[in-house]
Design a protein around this motif. Sequence first.
Motif, PDB file in Angstrom:
ATOM      1  N   THR A   1     -13.568   3.576  -1.302  1.00  0.00           N
ATOM      2  CA  THR A   1     -14.467   4.737  -1.339  1.00  0.00           C
ATOM      3  C   THR A   1     -14.658   5.281  -2.743  1.00  0.00           C
ATOM      4  OG1 THR A   1     -12.632   6.186  -0.700  1.00  0.00           O
ATOM      5  CG2 THR A   1     -14.082   5.418   1.068  1.00  0.00           C
ATOM      6  N   ASN A   2     -13.883   4.795  -3.704  1.00  0.00           N
ATOM      7  CA  ASN A   2     -14.125   5.196  -5.091  1.00  0.00           C
ATOM      8  C   ASN A   2     -15.400   4.552  -5.634  1.00  0.00           C
ATOM      9  OD1 ASN A   2     -12.860   2.674  -4.995  1.00  0.00           O
ATOM     10  ND2 ASN A   2     -11.967   2.906  -7.033  1.00  0.00           N
TER      11      ASN A   2
ATOM     12  N   HIS B   1     -21.053   3.742  -1.131  1.00  0.00           N
ATOM     13  CA  HIS B   1     -22.468   4.069  -1.239  1.00  0.00           C
ATOM     14  C   HIS B   1     -22.817   5.358  -0.518  1.00  0.00           C
ATOM     15  CE1 HIS B   1     -22.894   0.073  -2.878  1.00  0.00           C
ATOM     16  NE2 HIS B   1     -22.315  -0.427  -1.804  1.00  0.00           N
TER      17      HIS B   1
ATOM     18  N   GLY C   1     -20.492   8.402  -0.627  1.00  0.00           N
ATOM     19  CA  GLY C   1     -19.824   9.568  -1.175  1.00  0.00           C
ATOM     20  C   GLY C   1     -18.598  10.050  -0.425  1.00  0.00           C
TER      21      GLY C   1
ATOM     22  N   LYS D   1     -14.754  10.747   0.060  1.00  0.00           N
ATOM     23  CA  LYS D   1     -13.675  11.020  -0.886  1.00  0.00           C
ATOM     24  C   LYS D   1     -12.751   9.798  -0.989  1.00  0.00           C
ATOM     25  CE  LYS D   1      -9.837  14.082  -1.877  1.00  0.00           C
ATOM     26  NZ  LYS D   1      -8.909  15.059  -1.384  1.00  0.00           N
TER      27      LYS D   1
END
Length: 186
Positions: A51-52, A55, A57, A59
């Motif tokens: 999730t870093n 596509h 957002g 966290k």
Amino acid sequence: MATTTGEARAGTAQPASLQLPGIVLGVGLGGFVDGILLHQLLQWHHMLTSTNQDHIGVKYYNPKTVSGLEMNTVWDGIFHTVCWIAVLLGLAILYSRVTHSRRRVWNSRVLWGWVLVGWGLFNLVEGVLDHHILGIHHVYAGEGQVWWDIGFLVLGALLVAGGYLLQRSGRPFDPSAPTRREARRA
């Protein structure tokens, strides 16, 4: 009246198909293979490990930290719950369609072919959605991750094709047809 495999007998309804229960079971079982093998045993990814760079957002929860691993584990648990519900639903549908001769159903190429189709569909949907569209995790993150993700999709396509061919090589379940053992006695 003699019939071929795909025809209904004159005056009787066609037996209930194993397609839906097989696909639903395959989705659940395919999810368990992914979750148990890739998330837990190999620890290649968890539900939120990318999730870093996703596509949408979400966290980022770094799986290398205790708090990050805790959050990823919670989401892995939610994923496993959905897989478990799919397996229960597939079994319920299967049970509702089978009145007797259950052993013949479990030995059926038709059922297991549809299970493979369901597993392949799981790989295709999960791979396209989570790996490519949402980008929340990858099969094996890092250099070359796109090839791992593509391999996952190729495996899914092969499972769908192989399962479809396997189920076509079997005979539909007909609860009123005698088993081989019953036919030998007659």
